[in-house]
Structure formats: structure tokens, C-alpha cells
Design a protein around this motif. Sequence first.
Motif, PDB file in Angstrom:
ATOM      1  N   PHE A 223       2.590   6.629 -27.962  1.00  0.00           N
ATOM      2  CA  PHE A 223       3.724   5.949 -27.026  1.00  0.00           C
ATOM      3  C   PHE A 223       4.850   7.078 -26.516  1.00  0.00           C
ATOM      4  CE2 PHE A 223       5.348   7.071 -31.333  1.00  0.00           C
ATOM      5  CZ  PHE A 223       6.686   7.220 -30.800  1.00  0.00           C
ATOM      6  N   LEU A 224       4.016   8.126 -27.349  1.00  0.00           N
ATOM      7  CA  LEU A 224       4.875  10.017 -26.072  1.00  0.00           C
ATOM      8  C   LEU A 224       4.484   9.937 -24.375  1.00  0.00           C
ATOM      9  CD1 LEU A 224       6.101  12.184 -28.725  1.00  0.00           C
ATOM     10  CD2 LEU A 224       7.041  10.607 -27.810  1.00  0.00           C
ATOM     11  N   LYS A 225       2.851   8.880 -24.473  1.00  0.00           N
ATOM     12  CA  LYS A 225       2.781   9.236 -23.099  1.00  0.00           C
ATOM     13  C   LYS A 225       2.461   7.889 -22.241  1.00  0.00           C
ATOM     14  CE  LYS A 225       0.172  13.145 -24.439  1.00  0.00           C
ATOM     15  NZ  LYS A 225      -1.700  13.694 -24.603  1.00  0.00           N
ATOM     16  N   GLU A 226       3.453   6.945 -23.166  1.00  0.00           N
ATOM     17  CA  GLU A 226       3.561   5.880 -22.373  1.00  0.00           C
ATOM     18  C   GLU A 226       5.048   5.990 -21.559  1.00  0.00           C
ATOM     19  OE1 GLU A 226       1.506   3.321 -21.948  1.00  0.00           O
ATOM     20  OE2 GLU A 226       0.237   2.939 -23.899  1.00  0.00           O
ATOM     21  N   ASP A 227       4.857   4.666 -20.400  1.00  0.00           N
ATOM     22  CA  ASP A 227       6.059   4.388 -19.713  1.00  0.00           C
ATOM     23  C   ASP A 227       7.045   3.481 -20.809  1.00  0.00           C
ATOM     24  OD1 ASP A 227       7.975   2.930 -18.586  1.00  0.00           O
ATOM     25  OD2 ASP A 227       6.675   3.245 -16.460  1.00  0.00           O
ATOM     26  N   PRO A 228       7.810   3.964 -21.151  1.00  0.00           N
ATOM     27  CA  PRO A 228       8.641   3.345 -22.270  1.00  0.00           C
ATOM     28  C   PRO A 228       8.993   1.804 -21.911  1.00  0.00           C
ATOM     29  CG  PRO A 228      10.030   5.357 -21.120  1.00  0.00           C
ATOM     30  CD  PRO A 228       8.441   5.406 -20.738  1.00  0.00           C
ATOM     31  N   ASN A 229       9.329   1.603 -20.571  1.00  0.00           N
ATOM     32  CA  ASN A 229      10.374   0.194 -19.664  1.00  0.00           C
ATOM     33  C   ASN A 229       8.598  -0.500 -20.261  1.00  0.00           C
ATOM     34  OD1 ASN A 229      12.936   0.978 -19.261  1.00  0.00           O
ATOM     35  ND2 ASN A 229      11.711   2.201 -17.742  1.00  0.00           N
ATOM     36  N   LYS A 230       6.690  -0.210 -20.088  1.00  0.00           N
ATOM     37  CA  LYS A 230       6.098  -0.844 -20.061  1.00  0.00           C
ATOM     38  C   LYS A 230       6.260  -0.869 -21.583  1.00  0.00           C
ATOM     39  CE  LYS A 230       1.495  -0.593 -19.004  1.00  0.00           C
ATOM     40  NZ  LYS A 230       0.076   0.271 -18.705  1.00  0.00           N
ATOM     41  N   TRP A 231       6.640   0.168 -22.659  1.00  0.00           N
ATOM     42  CA  TRP A 231       5.515  -0.720 -23.359  1.00  0.00           C
ATOM     43  C   TRP A 231       6.313  -0.981 -24.546  1.00  0.00           C
ATOM     44  CZ3 TRP A 231       8.198  -0.258 -28.551  1.00  0.00           C
ATOM     45  CH2 TRP A 231       8.097  -0.157 -29.854  1.00  0.00           C
ATOM     46  N   TRP A 232       7.792  -1.206 -24.135  1.00  0.00           N
ATOM     47  CA  TRP A 232       9.721  -2.212 -24.505  1.00  0.00           C
ATOM     48  C   TRP A 232       8.943  -3.629 -23.926  1.00  0.00           C
ATOM     49  CZ3 TRP A 232      12.512  -2.608 -28.527  1.00  0.00           C
ATOM     50  CH2 TRP A 232      12.692  -1.456 -29.337  1.00  0.00           C
ATOM     51  N   LYS A 233       8.241  -3.679 -22.803  1.00  0.00           N
ATOM     52  CA  LYS A 233       7.989  -4.677 -22.087  1.00  0.00           C
ATOM     53  C   LYS A 233       6.537  -5.739 -23.070  1.00  0.00           C
ATOM     54  CE  LYS A 233       8.278  -8.523 -18.858  1.00  0.00           C
ATOM     55  NZ  LYS A 233       8.942  -9.314 -18.685  1.00  0.00           N
ATOM     56  N   ALA A 234       6.198  -5.182 -23.740  1.00  0.00           N
ATOM     57  CA  ALA A 234       4.696  -5.451 -24.105  1.00  0.00           C
ATOM     58  C   ALA A 234       5.405  -6.311 -25.636  1.00  0.00           C
ATOM     59  CB  ALA A 234       3.586  -4.487 -24.392  1.00  0.00           C
ATOM     60  N   VAL A 235       6.162  -5.665 -26.252  1.00  0.00           N
ATOM     61  CA  VAL A 235       7.383  -5.934 -27.352  1.00  0.00           C
ATOM     62  C   VAL A 235       7.974  -6.718 -27.196  1.00  0.00           C
ATOM     63  CG1 VAL A 235       8.964  -5.424 -28.831  1.00  0.00           C
ATOM     64  CG2 VAL A 235       7.199  -3.281 -28.594  1.00  0.00           C
ATOM     65  N   GLU A 236       8.494  -6.397 -25.698  1.00  0.00           N
ATOM     66  CA  GLU A 236       9.863  -8.324 -25.812  1.00  0.00           C
ATOM     67  C   GLU A 236       8.559  -9.589 -25.352  1.00  0.00           C
ATOM     68  OE1 GLU A 236      13.282  -8.942 -22.495  1.00  0.00           O
ATOM     69  OE2 GLU A 236      11.010  -8.124 -21.410  1.00  0.00           O
ATOM     70  N   VAL A 237       7.491  -9.167 -24.684  1.00  0.00           N
ATOM     71  CA  VAL A 237       7.001 -10.684 -24.584  1.00  0.00           C
ATOM     72  C   VAL A 237       6.422 -11.589 -25.724  1.00  0.00           C
ATOM     73  CG1 VAL A 237       4.287 -11.492 -23.471  1.00  0.00           C
ATOM     74  CG2 VAL A 237       6.163 -10.158 -22.043  1.00  0.00           C
ATOM     75  N   ASN A 238       5.837 -10.441 -26.510  1.00  0.00           N
ATOM     76  CA  ASN A 238       5.163 -10.345 -28.142  1.00  0.00           C
ATOM     77  C   ASN A 238       6.364 -10.788 -29.201  1.00  0.00           C
ATOM     78  OD1 ASN A 238       3.389  -9.739 -27.176  1.00  0.00           O
ATOM     79  ND2 ASN A 238       2.534  -8.247 -27.905  1.00  0.00           N
ATOM     80  N   ILE A 239       7.393 -10.614 -29.162  1.00  0.00           N
ATOM     81  CA  ILE A 239       8.538 -10.881 -30.084  1.00  0.00           C
ATOM     82  C   ILE A 239       9.150 -11.977 -28.977  1.00  0.00           C
ATOM     83  CG2 ILE A 239      10.848 -10.032 -31.553  1.00  0.00           C
ATOM     84  CD1 ILE A 239       9.081  -7.310 -32.729  1.00  0.00           C
TER      85      ILE A 239
END
Length: 306
Positions: A147-163
Amino acid sequence: MGPHRATLIVNLNSNMPQDPPSETLPVTRVNNVYPFIAPEKHFTEQTYKSKVVFITGGSAGIGLEIATFYARAGAAVVVTARRQQVLDDARAAILKAVPGADVLAISVDVVQTEQVEAAVKATLDRFGKIDICIANAAMVDRWDRPFLKEDPNKWWKAVEVNIRGNFNAAYYTLAHLTKTKGYFITITSEAAQVRIPIGSSYLVSKHALGRFVELAALENPEVKVMAVHPGGIKTEGAMTNPEFEPYLTDSVELPAATLLYLTSGKADWLNGRFVSSNWDLEEVERDWKDKIVEEQALVSRLHVPS
């Protein structure tokens, strides 16, 4: 692929894949519809006639198959997704399979609270109630880096959709499901129960959904709430990670038939728990129900082997 032996984790632990679970029960793994959950009786007897089923992520793949199965069993179905064109195509596909079915298609972004609220209101305006909510909308990211190599906004977008997407569906339907003593089912993944060093947005969000389901069941005792793994199915979302394709061997009919069984009133003892479509539910009920209930199993917890 025929059934083979697998394991059912009693106390669901987040073990590394190479770590054996501390306690397991044998259960047959299934890849397709099997006699115990065969849907033909529901289709013939119209078991779900007069029922209203609200489905997020219902325009394609697993969600569309679930909607079609409920329509074939007599239910009125409401399918939601973001894109109106694919929703129109989904509605046409359901009507082709079930001529005369009562199908409402509503464009909804599940992370947008007001859109989910409006879709539920439109459902109530049309049908007057909701008996079953299937929260199927989800987002799968590419699993190829920490995750440190991910775009943090993209990471959170997936979490937002799923939760948040599941929370919104629950928030606006549970009061109505309480009135009908209905069912809230969130589509999760067995990935919620493992630790691997990539794919954290998906793993974290699906694991969190397990706890959310448990709390939703406790806070809404008139509603049956379950987190259901649909199996490994070759959908557009799953193919975000094409290297997993060899493992996507389950039929799309399997989760649809599983949900017809789980929401039929015959498996309410699984309320508040994680359930996998890959488990032979006849064996689970026959051989392990008493132990699961006694030990309050199939929930997320820290477990220390005795």
C-alpha cells in the motif's frame, strides 16, 4: 470441477495463507449448484412471490444472476448500479429470462448517501416494502504492490465503496427490513479471512464488513444479517487481477442459489455470521450446526489455541 474436501474455519482467524487455522472442521467444497440448494423448487412454487428484493451492484455478473434467480422465484426485484445503460441492459436480460417480471432499475452510486436514500424511497413508492437487501456493489483494486506504493486516494476509494457502500445500503433498508422481518446480505469474500502483503484495500474492507454484519445483526434483532462469500467467479471485477483466473472456477449460479436458500427461512441460525457459497450447507447444518451455535463461531475474533 467436482466437490472435494476443504476446511471450515470455526473461529475465523486472519492467518497467513501458509499458516494452518487453529481449528477446522471438514466440509465438502462445491463449485456449482448442488441438490440441497437446488433452486428449481423456488422457481416452480414461486416461493418469493410478493417479496421485494433490493440489490446493489445488480447490473452484471453475480448481482445480475442473483436478481434473475429471485425474479424466477416470483420476487419483484430492484437492481441498482452507477451506469444507466448497463442497468437498462440488465433489466432487459431479466425480462428476457423471466417475461412479465416486475423489475425496477435505478442508477445509484452507493457511496453517495442521498442517492441510496432516494433509491430506497423509489422502491418503497413502487412496492411499499423491502423484504431482502443484497449489498453486492464492490470495488476490486489491482493486487500488485504494497500500500505504500499505492495512490492513497485510490486505496481509500476502494475501502469507501466496499464499506460505506454497504453501510449506506444497510442504513436505509434495515428499518424497512425490520418491518418485514427480512434479510440483509452483504457479499463479502473469503479474502476477508487471510493476510497477504498486497491487496490491502480489499482485504481490510471485506474483513471490516464481517464485523459490521455481526453488529448489524445484534442491533437489528428482527432482521437476519449475513456476510456471504460468493465463490471464485470469473467476473469483470475479479479479472482486475488476471493472474487469479485459474482459481475462478465456480459457477455464477452458485451464489444465486445459495442466497435463495439462505433467505428462505431454512438457515436463520446463520444470522450474524460469515457463510461461504463454497461450503456444502447440508453438511454444515447436519454435522456442525450445534457446535457452531454453541461456540458462537463463524464470526471474527481473536482465537488462542488451548
